[in-house]
Design a protein around this motif. Sequence first.
Motif, PDB file in Angstrom:
ATOM      1  N   GLY A 135     -63.018 -50.373 -69.465  1.00  0.00           N
ATOM      2  CA  GLY A 135     -63.544 -49.317 -70.319  1.00  0.00           C
ATOM      3  C   GLY A 135     -62.604 -48.134 -70.287  1.00  0.00           C
ATOM      4  O   GLY A 135     -61.411 -48.283 -70.019  1.00  0.00           O
ATOM      5  N   ASP A 136     -63.131 -46.959 -70.581  1.00  0.00           N
ATOM      6  CA  ASP A 136     -62.357 -45.719 -70.597  1.00  0.00           C
ATOM      7  C   ASP A 136     -61.233 -45.783 -71.632  1.00  0.00           C
ATOM      8  O   ASP A 136     -61.462 -46.221 -72.756  1.00  0.00           O
ATOM      9  CB  ASP A 136     -61.838 -45.363 -69.206  1.00  0.00           C
ATOM     10  CG  ASP A 136     -62.948 -44.932 -68.251  1.00  0.00           C
ATOM     11  OD1 ASP A 136     -64.018 -44.518 -68.736  1.00  0.00           O
ATOM     12  OD2 ASP A 136     -62.750 -45.023 -67.034  1.00  0.00           O
ATOM     13  N   CYS A 137     -60.012 -45.402 -71.264  1.00  0.00           N
ATOM     14  CA  CYS A 137     -58.956 -45.177 -72.255  1.00  0.00           C
ATOM     15  C   CYS A 137     -57.827 -46.205 -72.201  1.00  0.00           C
ATOM     16  O   CYS A 137     -57.594 -46.845 -71.183  1.00  0.00           O
ATOM     17  CB  CYS A 137     -58.349 -43.791 -72.052  1.00  0.00           C
ATOM     18  SG  CYS A 137     -59.493 -42.444 -72.380  1.00  0.00           S
ATOM     19  N   GLY A 138     -57.116 -46.289 -73.317  1.00  0.00           N
ATOM     20  CA  GLY A 138     -55.825 -46.966 -73.381  1.00  0.00           C
ATOM     21  C   GLY A 138     -54.783 -45.937 -73.770  1.00  0.00           C
ATOM     22  O   GLY A 138     -55.101 -44.930 -74.412  1.00  0.00           O
ATOM     23  N   ILE A 139     -53.529 -46.174 -73.353  1.00  0.00           N
ATOM     24  CA  ILE A 139     -52.462 -45.231 -73.689  1.00  0.00           C
ATOM     25  C   ILE A 139     -51.347 -45.960 -74.439  1.00  0.00           C
ATOM     26  O   ILE A 139     -51.129 -47.163 -74.246  1.00  0.00           O
ATOM     27  CB  ILE A 139     -51.889 -44.525 -72.433  1.00  0.00           C
ATOM     28  CG1 ILE A 139     -51.398 -45.538 -71.366  1.00  0.00           C
ATOM     29  CG2 ILE A 139     -52.912 -43.585 -71.830  1.00  0.00           C
ATOM     30  CD1 ILE A 139     -49.920 -45.741 -71.355  1.00  0.00           C
ATOM     31  N   VAL A 140     -50.659 -45.206 -75.276  1.00  0.00           N
ATOM     32  CA  VAL A 140     -49.538 -45.738 -76.059  1.00  0.00           C
ATOM     33  C   VAL A 140     -48.330 -44.841 -75.850  1.00  0.00           C
ATOM     34  O   VAL A 140     -48.441 -43.611 -75.948  1.00  0.00           O
ATOM     35  CB  VAL A 140     -49.878 -45.787 -77.573  1.00  0.00           C
ATOM     36  CG1 VAL A 140     -48.753 -46.448 -78.357  1.00  0.00           C
ATOM     37  CG2 VAL A 140     -51.201 -46.491 -77.821  1.00  0.00           C
ATOM     38  N   ILE A 141     -47.192 -45.445 -75.541  1.00  0.00           N
ATOM     39  CA  ILE A 141     -45.921 -44.726 -75.554  1.00  0.00           C
ATOM     40  C   ILE A 141     -45.267 -45.028 -76.894  1.00  0.00           C
ATOM     41  O   ILE A 141     -44.855 -46.155 -77.174  1.00  0.00           O
ATOM     42  CB  ILE A 141     -44.998 -45.156 -74.385  1.00  0.00           C
ATOM     43  CG1 ILE A 141     -45.677 -44.901 -73.030  1.00  0.00           C
ATOM     44  CG2 ILE A 141     -43.655 -44.422 -74.477  1.00  0.00           C
ATOM     45  CD1 ILE A 141     -45.955 -43.452 -72.701  1.00  0.00           C
ATOM     46  N   ALA A 142     -45.218 -43.995 -77.741  1.00  0.00           N
ATOM     47  CA  ALA A 142     -44.704 -44.142 -79.103  1.00  0.00           C
ATOM     48  C   ALA A 142     -43.381 -43.398 -79.244  1.00  0.00           C
ATOM     49  O   ALA A 142     -43.063 -42.510 -78.448  1.00  0.00           O
ATOM     50  CB  ALA A 142     -45.729 -43.593 -80.090  1.00  0.00           C
ATOM     51  N   ASP A 143     -42.619 -43.791 -80.266  1.00  0.00           N
ATOM     52  CA  ASP A 143     -41.379 -43.066 -80.589  1.00  0.00           C
ATOM     53  C   ASP A 143     -41.366 -42.779 -82.086  1.00  0.00           C
ATOM     54  O   ASP A 143     -42.390 -42.918 -82.766  1.00  0.00           O
ATOM     55  CB  ASP A 143     -40.142 -43.852 -80.125  1.00  0.00           C
ATOM     56  CG  ASP A 143     -40.056 -45.241 -80.764  1.00  0.00           C
ATOM     57  OD1 ASP A 143     -40.727 -45.478 -81.798  1.00  0.00           O
ATOM     58  OD2 ASP A 143     -39.316 -46.093 -80.235  1.00  0.00           O
ATOM     59  N   GLU A 144     -40.199 -42.406 -82.600  1.00  0.00           N
ATOM     60  CA  GLU A 144     -40.141 -41.995 -84.012  1.00  0.00           C
ATOM     61  C   GLU A 144     -40.430 -43.143 -84.981  1.00  0.00           C
ATOM     62  O   GLU A 144     -40.739 -42.926 -86.151  1.00  0.00           O
ATOM     63  CB  GLU A 144     -38.776 -41.346 -84.330  1.00  0.00           C
ATOM     64  CG  GLU A 144     -37.579 -42.282 -84.318  1.00  0.00           C
ATOM     65  CD  GLU A 144     -37.053 -42.566 -82.915  1.00  0.00           C
ATOM     66  OE1 GLU A 144     -36.202 -43.468 -82.781  1.00  0.00           O
ATOM     67  OE2 GLU A 144     -37.490 -41.884 -81.971  1.00  0.00           O
ATOM     68  N   PHE A 183     -47.620 -51.177 -84.639  1.00  0.00           N
ATOM     69  CA  PHE A 183     -46.929 -49.964 -85.095  1.00  0.00           C
ATOM     70  C   PHE A 183     -45.781 -49.578 -84.150  1.00  0.00           C
ATOM     71  O   PHE A 183     -45.402 -48.411 -84.060  1.00  0.00           O
ATOM     72  CB  PHE A 183     -47.940 -48.818 -85.224  1.00  0.00           C
ATOM     73  CG  PHE A 183     -48.884 -48.977 -86.387  1.00  0.00           C
ATOM     74  CD1 PHE A 183     -48.549 -48.498 -87.645  1.00  0.00           C
ATOM     75  CD2 PHE A 183     -50.082 -49.653 -86.224  1.00  0.00           C
ATOM     76  CE1 PHE A 183     -49.410 -48.660 -88.725  1.00  0.00           C
ATOM     77  CE2 PHE A 183     -50.956 -49.827 -87.291  1.00  0.00           C
ATOM     78  CZ  PHE A 183     -50.620 -49.328 -88.543  1.00  0.00           C
ATOM     79  N   ASN A 184     -45.248 -50.576 -83.424  1.00  0.00           N
ATOM     80  CA  ASN A 184     -44.093 -50.382 -82.529  1.00  0.00           C
ATOM     81  C   ASN A 184     -44.382 -49.469 -81.342  1.00  0.00           C
ATOM     82  O   ASN A 184     -43.468 -48.870 -80.772  1.00  0.00           O
ATOM     83  CB  ASN A 184     -42.869 -49.838 -83.298  1.00  0.00           C
ATOM     84  CG  ASN A 184     -42.396 -50.805 -84.360  1.00  0.00           C
ATOM     85  OD1 ASN A 184     -42.114 -51.957 -84.075  1.00  0.00           O
ATOM     86  ND2 ASN A 184     -42.362 -50.346 -85.609  1.00  0.00           N
ATOM     87  N   GLY A 185     -45.646 -49.344 -80.964  1.00  0.00           N
ATOM     88  CA  GLY A 185     -45.992 -48.588 -79.771  1.00  0.00           C
ATOM     89  C   GLY A 185     -46.177 -49.530 -78.596  1.00  0.00           C
ATOM     90  O   GLY A 185     -46.638 -50.661 -78.770  1.00  0.00           O
ATOM     91  N   ALA A 186     -45.790 -49.104 -77.409  1.00  0.00           N
ATOM     92  CA  ALA A 186     -46.013 -49.895 -76.190  1.00  0.00           C
ATOM     93  C   ALA A 186     -47.295 -49.398 -75.549  1.00  0.00           C
ATOM     94  O   ALA A 186     -47.409 -48.218 -75.231  1.00  0.00           O
ATOM     95  CB  ALA A 186     -44.842 -49.742 -75.228  1.00  0.00           C
ATOM     96  N   ALA A 187     -48.276 -50.296 -75.363  1.00  0.00           N
ATOM     97  CA  ALA A 187     -49.615 -49.854 -74.971  1.00  0.00           C
ATOM     98  C   ALA A 187     -50.163 -50.666 -73.807  1.00  0.00           C
ATOM     99  O   ALA A 187     -49.751 -51.797 -73.564  1.00  0.00           O
ATOM    100  CB  ALA A 187     -50.558 -49.948 -76.170  1.00  0.00           C
TER     101      ALA A 187
END
Length: 357
Positions: free
Chosen positions: A321-330, A309-313
């Motif tokens: 474990g724990d979390c993953g993060i995504v830097i998303a745009d429009e 979905f064009n997000g950088a993760a």
Amino acid sequence: MITEQAPGKLYIAGEYAVLEQNCPAILVAVNEFVRVSIAKSTGTSGLIHSKQYSQDSIHWIRKGNQMVIDNRDNPFEYILSAINFTERFCLEQKVSMSLYDLHVNSDLDSADGKKYGLGSSAAVTVATVKAILNFYGLHCTKDLIFKLSAISHYSVQGNGSAGDIAASVYGGWLAYQTFDKAWLKKELATKSLSEVLNEAWPGLKIQLLTPPEGLNLVIGWSQKPASTSQLVDKTNAKKKFIKTQYDTFLDESRKCVLDMIKGFNEKNISLIQKQIRLNRQLLKDFASLNHIAIEIPRLTKLINIAEQFNGAAKTSGAGNGDCGIVIADEKTDIEEMKNNWRKNGIMPLNFLVHSIA
């Protein structure tokens, strides 16, 4: 009754390298909190109570024939350390001590008590320090609260960068570089606590960042808790055996995060996303080198779906474990991405960035 709070945190980039001097990381504070309430005790003894932490497990290891308790995942150890150092500071300010009750309440765990990986030990340390200072009528700067909390936390954990402490104290998005631990240990052994708190700490850098307009931070939870301190132990033990590769990792992580900071300063989401992807690869290579699992299969799934979905993760924090993060745009269809996550056992966390005035 006085109540103070401290937000949880997530690492965006620079994990593991941030343990060393001159290696920046980027973190963010999120709007989930540890709250510590304090009131003068009416009885002959004080009370420390936490609904969440009363059922916590205790880890232990074997050293020869000795059973050794590992208290680094026990929040009460951080609360007691924060009380110890904060009261030491108060005594140096000629404050008279009194009995009080502490009540701790946390949002940083799931409904069934599992940790999200939001830095609960750091947040409870900061909130406890702030509550006691307020109780005794001492109004201190964020810098002093950071240093007092960092000393309290480090005295229990024995490793770590205190980046999570910085996020809990300063809030928002921030770039962080750790201080010289050997210098701090020497200063604490030879000077009063107040003197050390008022000194400039070599290597320490904290810079607030402003995200570009249109940047969205999206968080997914693997539903598998991880222990940061135990993972850091494993990597620390291997450092001397892989010195050349480790130094290369530090150099590449430093450049990657500095370029990401440049992306924030230049309002360039594409540059930030590029460095997120690069930092992911650096951490994967680092994990392979150390024979540890940073990116477990469910986090890989989280990342792969985000990329569709064009997000950088990437993973956030120590991983495993724990979390993953995504830097998303429009261009990112965030709701559809989250739906795909849910189908794959990944829980979207609808946390927002928390700024502190």
